[in-house]
Design a protein around this motif. Structure first.
Motif, short mmCIF file in Angstrom:
data_model
loop_
_atom_site.label_atom_id
_atom_site.label_comp_id
_atom_site.label_asym_id
_atom_site.label_seq_id
_atom_site.Cartn_x
_atom_site.Cartn_y
_atom_site.Cartn_z
N GLY A 83 0.81 -1.21 0.00
CA GLY A 83 0.00 0.00 0.00
C GLY A 83 0.84 1.26 0.00
O GLY A 83 0.33 2.34 0.30
N ARG A 84 2.13 1.14 -0.34
CA ARG A 84 3.04 2.28 -0.37
C ARG A 84 3.84 2.24 -1.67
O ARG A 84 4.37 1.19 -2.03
N TRP A 85 3.97 3.38 -2.32
CA TRP A 85 4.69 3.40 -3.58
C TRP A 85 6.16 3.07 -3.40
O TRP A 85 6.81 2.51 -4.29
N GLN A 86 6.72 3.43 -2.22
CA GLN A 86 8.14 3.15 -1.98
C GLN A 86 8.42 1.66 -2.06
O GLN A 86 9.46 1.23 -2.58
N ALA A 87 7.50 0.85 -1.55
CA ALA A 87 7.70 -0.60 -1.57
C ALA A 87 7.77 -1.12 -3.00
O ALA A 87 8.54 -2.05 -3.30
N GLY A 88 6.98 -0.54 -3.90
CA GLY A 88 7.04 -0.97 -5.28
C GLY A 88 8.39 -0.72 -5.91
O GLY A 88 8.96 -1.60 -6.60
N ALA A 89 8.95 0.46 -5.69
CA ALA A 89 10.27 0.78 -6.26
C ALA A 89 11.35 -0.11 -5.67
O ALA A 89 12.25 -0.58 -6.39
N ALA A 119 10.76 -5.69 0.58
CA ALA A 119 10.42 -4.27 0.39
C ALA A 119 9.22 -3.88 1.24
O ALA A 119 9.19 -2.78 1.83
N TRP A 120 8.24 -4.75 1.33
CA TRP A 120 7.06 -4.50 2.15
C TRP A 120 7.45 -4.40 3.63
O TRP A 120 7.00 -3.49 4.34
N ALA A 121 8.29 -5.31 4.08
CA ALA A 121 8.73 -5.28 5.48
C ALA A 121 9.45 -3.98 5.80
O ALA A 121 9.26 -3.38 6.88
N LEU A 122 10.29 -3.52 4.87
CA LEU A 122 11.01 -2.27 5.09
C LEU A 122 10.07 -1.08 5.09
O LEU A 122 10.10 -0.24 6.01
N ALA A 123 9.20 -0.98 4.07
CA ALA A 123 8.32 0.18 3.96
C ALA A 123 7.36 0.27 5.14
O ALA A 123 7.02 1.37 5.59
N ASP A 124 6.91 -0.87 5.65
CA ASP A 124 5.98 -0.87 6.78
C ASP A 124 6.62 -0.33 8.05
O ASP A 124 5.93 0.29 8.88
N ARG A 125 7.90 -0.59 8.23
CA ARG A 125 8.55 -0.26 9.49
C ARG A 125 9.17 1.13 9.51
O ARG A 125 9.55 1.61 10.58
N VAL A 126 9.29 1.76 8.37
CA VAL A 126 10.02 3.03 8.29
C VAL A 126 9.20 4.17 8.90
O VAL A 126 8.02 4.34 8.58
N ARG A 127 9.84 4.93 9.75
CA ARG A 127 9.29 6.20 10.20
C ARG A 127 9.96 7.36 9.47
O ARG A 127 9.32 8.34 9.12
N ASN A 128 11.25 7.21 9.26
CA ASN A 128 12.04 8.26 8.63
C ASN A 128 12.87 7.61 7.52
O ASN A 128 13.74 6.79 7.79
N TRP A 129 12.60 7.98 6.27
CA TRP A 129 13.28 7.35 5.15
C TRP A 129 14.76 7.70 5.10
O TRP A 129 15.54 6.99 4.46
N TRP A 130 15.16 8.77 5.76
CA TRP A 130 16.60 9.09 5.81
C TRP A 130 17.37 8.02 6.59
O TRP A 130 18.52 7.70 6.26
N ILE A 131 16.71 7.45 7.61
CA ILE A 131 17.35 6.37 8.37
C ILE A 131 17.51 5.14 7.48
O ILE A 131 18.57 4.49 7.47
#
Length: 752
Positions: free
Chosen positions: A237-243, A494-506
């Motif tokens: 459900g996040r575009w970042q996960a797709g990329a 990718a889904w696991a990462l996108a779900d857990r991210v609060r700050n994409w800089w981290i």
């Protein structure tokens, strides 16, 4: 066109320009590049996009619609090919995509699918990220093309490509199909990728060899990239996960971390030498997307009618991609039933479609040698250097028994080493497997165990890895079970990462750290004398070094940022392995792009000379479409009749005609006989000894009676004689008409 529209198109210019440059550099005529691009757009993308929107609706944006449309267009076009091949109307094939387009242009209710009624554009950052992945894929073409020159050119082309090229020519003929290297034998093989290549060649008029070796693979891989980018966005459900899914799936390798060797099946899920595997990727991605939607309760409407056909096409493309999908759907269905206490009918319908594809595909495509796939746990280690140079150095073919001979003899210490190798493999495959241990969860770490998408992808991954480590095949073909699930595994990561991210800089910092360590970690060499202890240390040292660096970094982070650092650790870990994966692939791809080797001119027993290729291409140009050819070329390397490796497929491949008996290394009888008399299947004797001996006498003796029998009884029209393959009788010039001569090859026509 507005400036905003131009800005949205700009990212896609770079992969297109890179692909053109790579194809041009490796000798593809510019006109053919342009013509194939127009063909792929007009015959695949446009009809497929219209059909996709009619069945599943628009995604609200053009990039995903066109990518998923291309994935849909592949089976749509295949339907036209099947009709043409069944009726002999190949000359009308060009009208099939025009017919589909015409229906959507003329039927009022279908015209709405030409546009997006409810736009939901993706951020421009998504476009740049996916375009960057596609650019890496285009650069990957350098490593693909540099080792496979366009004929005619003296060089070594991998034998499977000649095999597929012969199948491509066969797919231009009318059903029923025959084995082109063994005329008269029924063809039972997953040949639908070859049918797709043949369709492109027939519609454009571009020679099949140029389509196979150059033009086909990049657009099909690009289709798979965008398809799984859409799967990733749908799952999370996040575009970042797709990329991220696109990058990990098609521009990411397994880790090495300075190890002296890499893990088995650690590369990309696409390959020029396996068109079937490459062709299956966008198709299985499309099915996975539909499964995600259905399991989550979305109505698939008329798409349900497409799914059994899509499953059958997947089976005819690469049979190994469906069982893991069935396992994932089955697991998701069990979880849904357990939690809801009612039959999950979408899962039942999906399983029904998959089982239909498997069963009918087994009947239509599976060869008699399919039984060579056997249950033998851990047989994949037969191809792993730390094992096959130590415990398995005397395994031979590894035939018989539940385990490899080296494992049956192994001590407790030996078994600890074997299990350690499997554990090391899992660690190096962390970019594909970490989503199983750190599944999708919110920023607070709460895991949603009710989402069937998580179980779908998890089941696919476990089944794929299980297939690799449970089954055995004499050529490691069980590895395709795992290779085929790599994009799905990348999606879960990718889904696991996108779900857990609060700050994409981290996350970006973690990815950069992982990439830096993968590229600059200290390297450890293989032991000078192979031994269990030596290899155990050579593999353990990089892992221990990496673990030590991670622990120190984590302690420093916790000391400085305290609880915030602790909460960020899962994100940093997932991002680090993802960054290392992409960095490893980028390093390999970049290295190939800047170190193109010089063209091969030295002739070795495995080399096919330019003169030999020209002779085969001359045959393709002058022989009738249904003419039968006899040849003395059987082995690779040539001229080795004793324990011949019967994979000299280039005469049927480049010549484009069925052969009386060329090479039988992949014949059903040969594959099923693997191990007989201690020989691999590629070195088994010719299946029909009588035909083979007649063929050999013709070239060796040139007796008029044998030549007449070959012509009158079997219908042979041409003789392709190569002096490098064996003795050629001068009497052939008396009993047949010499039509072409060049280098070691003479081509004769048999006339009455």
């Amino acid at each position: 066109m507005t400036r905003a529209a131009l800005g949205r198109l700009l990212p896609w210019f770079f992969p297109a320009a890179t692909a053109f440059a790579v194809l041009h550099f490796f000798g593809t005529p510019d006109r053919q590049i342009a013509l194939y691009a127009v063909y792929f757009l007009a015959a695949v993308v446009v009809p497929g996009t219209l059909v996709f929107r009619a069945l599943l609706g628009s995604r609200g944006n053009w990039p995903e619609d066109l990518g998923l449309g291309a994935a849909t267009g592949l089976p749509v076009l295949l339907g036209g090919w099947a009709l043409a091949a069944a009726t002999g109307a190949q000359q009308l094939l060009i009208g099939w995509p025009l017919l589909v387009i015409g229906v959507f242009a003329l039927v009022p209710r279908l015209r709405r699918h030409w546009r997006i009624s409810e736009p939901d554009p993706l951020p421009i950052v998504w476009s740049w990220a996916v375009a960057a992945v596609l650019t890496l894929v285009a650069l990957w073409g350098v490593s693909v093309f540099e080792t496979n020159p366009l004929p005619p050119a003296t060089g070594v082309i991998y034998q499977d490509l000649y095999y597929h090229l012969a199948l491509v020519h066969e797919m231009t003929r009318t059903m029923p199909f025959q084995v082109p290297q063994l005329a008269g034998d029924e063809l039972r093989y997953h040949y639908l990728s070859d049918a797709d290549i043949a369709t492109g060649s027939m519609i454009t008029g571009i020679p099949p060899v140029n389509v196979l070796l150059r033009l086909w693979i990049l657009p099909v891989t690009a289709t798979a990239v965008v398809t799984f980018a859409a799967v990733g966005r749908t799952a999370a459900g996040r575009w970042q996960a797709g990329a991220i899914a696109a990058a990990l799936g098609f521009a990411g390798h397994a880790l090495t971390l300075g190890s002296p060797t890499g893990p088995v099946n650690g590369g990309l899920p696409v390959s020029l030498v396996s068109p079937s595997q490459t062709y299956a990727m966008p198709l299985i991605g499309l099915f996975t997307l539909a499964a995600l939607e259905a399991l989550r309760g979305r109505s698939l409407r008329w798409a349900w009618a497409l799914l059994p056909v899509l499953a059958l096409i997947c089976a005819g493309a690469k049979s190994s991609v469906l069982p893991p999908l069935a396992a994932g759907v089955g697991l998701a269905g069990v979880v849904l039933f357990w939690r809801r206490r009612r039959i999950p009918w979408p899962a039942v319908g999906l399983l029904g479609a998959i089982v239909f594809g498997i069963l009918l595909g087994q009947r239509l495509f599976a060869g008699g040698g399919a039984s060579t796939l056997a249950v033998q746990p851990l047989q994949a280690l037969h191809w792993v250097k730390p094992y096959n140079t130590t415990l398995g150095r005397n395994d031979g073919l590894g035939l018989g028994g539940f385990l490899l001979p080296g494992m049956e003899r192994a001590s407790v210490a030996g078994w600890l080493f074997i299990l350690g190798l499997v554990g090391w493999w899992a660690l190096m495959q962390a970019p594909r497997l970490i989503g199983l241990l750190l599944p999708p969860a919110g920023p607070e770490g709460a895991v949603d165990r009710t989402d069937p998408g998580r179980w779908l992808l998890g089941g696919i991954i476990v089944a794929g890895a299980g297939g690799l480590w449970t089954f055995a095949h004499p050529s490691l073909s069980q590895g395709y079970f795992y290779t085929g699930v790599v994009p799905a595994a990348a999606t879960l990561t990718a889904w696991a990462l996108a779900d857990r991210v609060r700050n994409w800089w981290i996350a970006l910092a973690g990815a950069m750290a992982g990439a830096a360590w993968q590229l600059f970690a200290p390297t450890f060499g293989a032991p000078a004398r192979p031994s269990v202890a030596g290899w155990a240390w050579a593999l353990a040292a990089p892992v221990l070094t990496t673990a030590a660096v991670m622990v120190v970094a984590m302690l420093i982070a916790v000391a400085v940022w305290r609880s915030r650092a602790v909460r960020a650790l899962p994100v940093l870990l997932i991002a680090a392995v993802a960054g290392g994966s992409v960095a490893n692939a980028a390093y390999q791809i970049g290295g190939s792009a800047v170190t193109v080797p010089p063209k091969r001119t030295t002739v070795t027993p495995t080399t096919i000379t330019a003169a030999e290729m020209r002779a085969a291409l001359w045959l393709d140009e002058h022989a009738g479409a249904e003419d039968l050819v006899a040849t003395n070329v059987h082995c690779s390397p040539m001229g080795s009749p004793v324990r011949c490796d019967a994979r000299g497929f280039w005469v049927a491949g480049l010549g484009g005609r069925r052969a009386f008996i060329e090479s039988w290394g992949y014949a059903d009888e040969a594959v099923a006989a693997h191990g007989r008399d201690g020989l691999t299947y590629t070195r088994q004797p010719a299946p029909d000894r009588g035909r083979f001996e007649l063929n050999e006498r013709v070239f060796r003796d040139g007796a008029s009676a044998d030549v007449a029998r070959l012509r009158d009884e079997y219908g042979v029209r041409w003789l392709f004689a190569d002096k490098r393959a064996g003795a050629v009788s001068p009497n052939l010039a008396v009993v047949a008409e010499l039509r072409h001569s060049g280098g070691p090859v003479s081509v004769y026509e048999l006339t009455r």
